[in-house]
Scaffold this motif. Structure first.
Motif, PDB file in Angstrom:
ATOM      1  N   GLU A 148       0.805  12.265  -9.516  1.00  0.00           N
ATOM      2  CA  GLU A 148       0.185  13.584  -9.407  1.00  0.00           C
ATOM      3  C   GLU A 148       1.221  14.710  -9.473  1.00  0.00           C
ATOM      4  OE1 GLU A 148      -3.084  14.173  -9.664  1.00  0.00           O
ATOM      5  OE2 GLU A 148      -3.288  12.013  -9.936  1.00  0.00           O
ATOM      6  N   ARG A 149       2.383  14.496  -8.885  1.00  0.00           N
ATOM      7  CA  ARG A 149       3.447  15.519  -8.982  1.00  0.00           C
ATOM      8  C   ARG A 149       3.912  15.674 -10.429  1.00  0.00           C
ATOM      9  NH1 ARG A 149       5.434  12.751  -4.638  1.00  0.00           N
ATOM     10  NH2 ARG A 149       7.225  12.012  -5.806  1.00  0.00           N
ATOM     11  N   PHE A 150       4.079  14.546 -11.130  1.00  0.00           N
ATOM     12  CA  PHE A 150       4.509  14.616 -12.526  1.00  0.00           C
ATOM     13  C   PHE A 150       3.427  15.274 -13.381  1.00  0.00           C
ATOM     14  CE2 PHE A 150       5.605  13.249 -16.783  1.00  0.00           C
ATOM     15  CZ  PHE A 150       6.973  13.472 -16.785  1.00  0.00           C
ATOM     16  N   ARG A 178       0.836  -1.202   0.000  1.00  0.00           N
ATOM     17  CA  ARG A 178       0.000   0.000   0.000  1.00  0.00           C
ATOM     18  C   ARG A 178       0.869   1.250   0.000  1.00  0.00           C
ATOM     19  NH1 ARG A 178      -4.854   2.166   0.650  1.00  0.00           N
ATOM     20  NH2 ARG A 178      -5.213   3.800   2.178  1.00  0.00           N
ATOM     21  N   ALA A 179       1.976   1.232   0.761  1.00  0.00           N
ATOM     22  CA  ALA A 179       2.892   2.384   0.787  1.00  0.00           C
ATOM     23  C   ALA A 179       3.485   2.624  -0.597  1.00  0.00           C
ATOM     24  CB  ALA A 179       3.996   2.160   1.815  1.00  0.00           C
ATOM     25  N   ASP A 180       3.824   1.535  -1.302  1.00  0.00           N
ATOM     26  CA  ASP A 180       4.347   1.685  -2.660  1.00  0.00           C
ATOM     27  C   ASP A 180       3.295   2.289  -3.585  1.00  0.00           C
ATOM     28  OD1 ASP A 180       6.777   0.554  -1.898  1.00  0.00           O
ATOM     29  OD2 ASP A 180       6.223  -1.443  -2.620  1.00  0.00           O
ATOM     30  N   ASP A 181       2.056   1.805  -3.454  1.00  0.00           N
ATOM     31  CA  ASP A 181       0.967   2.349  -4.267  1.00  0.00           C
ATOM     32  C   ASP A 181       0.789   3.838  -4.006  1.00  0.00           C
ATOM     33  OD1 ASP A 181       0.396  -0.100  -5.423  1.00  0.00           O
ATOM     34  OD2 ASP A 181      -1.295  -0.545  -4.088  1.00  0.00           O
ATOM     35  N   GLU A 182       0.845   4.228  -2.758  1.00  0.00           N
ATOM     36  CA  GLU A 182       0.703   5.646  -2.406  1.00  0.00           C
ATOM     37  C   GLU A 182       1.849   6.468  -2.973  1.00  0.00           C
ATOM     38  OE1 GLU A 182       0.067   6.157   1.798  1.00  0.00           O
ATOM     39  OE2 GLU A 182      -1.650   4.786   1.772  1.00  0.00           O
ATOM     40  N   ALA A 183       3.053   5.920  -2.926  1.00  0.00           N
ATOM     41  CA  ALA A 183       4.216   6.641  -3.476  1.00  0.00           C
ATOM     42  C   ALA A 183       4.062   6.839  -4.982  1.00  0.00           C
ATOM     43  CB  ALA A 183       5.505   5.895  -3.164  1.00  0.00           C
ATOM     44  N   VAL A 184       3.580   5.801  -5.666  1.00  0.00           N
ATOM     45  CA  VAL A 184       3.376   5.914  -7.116  1.00  0.00           C
ATOM     46  C   VAL A 184       2.280   6.931  -7.415  1.00  0.00           C
ATOM     47  CG1 VAL A 184       2.596   4.683  -9.190  1.00  0.00           C
ATOM     48  CG2 VAL A 184       4.246   3.612  -7.646  1.00  0.00           C
ATOM     49  N   ALA A 234     -10.417   6.276 -15.409  1.00  0.00           N
ATOM     50  CA  ALA A 234     -11.438   6.963 -14.608  1.00  0.00           C
ATOM     51  C   ALA A 234     -11.356   6.520 -13.157  1.00  0.00           C
ATOM     52  CB  ALA A 234     -12.823   6.708 -15.185  1.00  0.00           C
ATOM     53  N   GLY A 235     -11.193   5.230 -12.943  1.00  0.00           N
ATOM     54  CA  GLY A 235     -11.099   4.706 -11.591  1.00  0.00           C
ATOM     55  C   GLY A 235      -9.868   5.194 -10.854  1.00  0.00           C
ATOM     56  N   GLN A 236      -8.734   5.165 -11.509  1.00  0.00           N
ATOM     57  CA  GLN A 236      -7.483   5.617 -10.882  1.00  0.00           C
ATOM     58  C   GLN A 236      -7.511   7.104 -10.568  1.00  0.00           C
ATOM     59  OE1 GLN A 236      -3.743   4.736 -12.717  1.00  0.00           O
ATOM     60  NE2 GLN A 236      -4.216   2.574 -13.003  1.00  0.00           N
ATOM     61  N   LEU A 237      -8.076   7.877 -11.471  1.00  0.00           N
ATOM     62  CA  LEU A 237      -8.001   9.331 -11.345  1.00  0.00           C
ATOM     63  C   LEU A 237      -9.225   9.940 -10.666  1.00  0.00           C
ATOM     64  CD1 LEU A 237      -6.472  10.113 -14.847  1.00  0.00           C
ATOM     65  CD2 LEU A 237      -5.285   9.731 -12.676  1.00  0.00           C
ATOM     66  N   GLY A 238     -10.257   9.139 -10.472  1.00  0.00           N
ATOM     67  CA  GLY A 238     -11.452   9.640  -9.809  1.00  0.00           C
ATOM     68  C   GLY A 238     -12.186  10.700 -10.603  1.00  0.00           C
ATOM     69  N   VAL A 273      -3.956  11.914 -17.059  1.00  0.00           N
ATOM     70  CA  VAL A 273      -4.076  10.695 -17.866  1.00  0.00           C
ATOM     71  C   VAL A 273      -2.703  10.290 -18.390  1.00  0.00           C
ATOM     72  CG1 VAL A 273      -4.948   9.779 -20.069  1.00  0.00           C
ATOM     73  CG2 VAL A 273      -6.496  10.980 -18.494  1.00  0.00           C
ATOM     74  N   TYR A 274      -1.973  11.234 -18.937  1.00  0.00           N
ATOM     75  CA  TYR A 274      -0.648  10.933 -19.483  1.00  0.00           C
ATOM     76  C   TYR A 274       0.268  10.381 -18.387  1.00  0.00           C
ATOM     77  CZ  TYR A 274       3.670  11.342 -22.067  1.00  0.00           C
ATOM     78  OH  TYR A 274       4.859  11.052 -22.676  1.00  0.00           O
ATOM     79  N   SER A 275       0.247  11.001 -17.232  1.00  0.00           N
ATOM     80  CA  SER A 275       1.081  10.540 -16.121  1.00  0.00           C
ATOM     81  C   SER A 275       0.675   9.145 -15.668  1.00  0.00           C
ATOM     82  CB  SER A 275       1.004  11.513 -14.947  1.00  0.00           C
ATOM     83  OG  SER A 275       1.572  12.751 -15.305  1.00  0.00           O
ATOM     84  N   ALA A 276      -0.623   8.882 -15.633  1.00  0.00           N
ATOM     85  CA  ALA A 276      -1.095   7.546 -15.247  1.00  0.00           C
ATOM     86  C   ALA A 276      -0.587   6.492 -16.226  1.00  0.00           C
ATOM     87  CB  ALA A 276      -2.621   7.523 -15.178  1.00  0.00           C
TER      88      ALA A 276
END
Length: 160
Positions: free
Chosen positions: A14-16, A3-9, A50-54, A32-35
């Motif tokens: 979002e920063r990128f 979960r920590a890795d997922d949060e870091a990604v 859509a799911g990842q980015l809400g 979208v491009y960053s995802a």
């Protein structure tokens, strides 16, 4: 991944995306491009995005349309299915920069036409001449840089 890795990604994604927004890309398109960049496969369906980015499907559709238009991504379908996806082009930035030549040539030619109409001795003509010369210079620099990049990439692959 934990979960920590997922949060870091997610935080990095979002920063990128914010970096891309600050360079002029629309916000949802940048997200979208960053995802897509941080996904190992480099491709995701609209539902996954859509799911990842809400965000809703219309926002994803508009963002993908923009990214396709500027040639950073492409749409596709899984062979034998109706499942559509969006994928980052292989060698995205090389492709993006290399395909900029027609636009640069159009600006260069337009400025050249302006010089002919306004006269090279007028202040406006001099500005347009500088524009023409700058775009001619940039076209040549990009051509040379892309050739150099291809040589560097080939050397890199030889080492692998």
């Amino acid at each position: 991944m934990t979960r920590a890795d997922d949060e870091a990604v997610t935080d990095f994604r979002e920063r990128f995306a914010q970096i891309m927004v600050e360079s002029g890309m629309p916000r949802t398109a940048a997200r979208v491009y960053s995802a897509l960049l941080v996904t190992d496969s480099g491709k995701l369906s609209a539902a996954e995005l859509a799911g990842q980015l809400g965000v809703g499907a219309p926002a994803i559709s508009g963002a993908v349309k923009y990214l396709v238009q500027v040639r950073l991504v492409e749409r596709g379908r899984e062979p034998g299915t109706r499942n559509a996806y969006c994928r980052v082009h292989e060698h995205t930035w090389h492709r993006y920069i290399s395909q900029s030549d027609p636009v640069l040539l159009q600006v260069q030619s337009g400025a050249d036409e302006g010089v002919a109409i306004l006269g090279a001795d007028s202040p406006a003509g001099r500005r347009l001449d500088e524009t023409r010369r700058f775009f001619a210079f940039m076209r040549e620099e990009i051509r040379e840089s892309m050739a150099k990049w291809q040589r560097l990439q080939a050397a890199e692959h030889e080492r692998d």
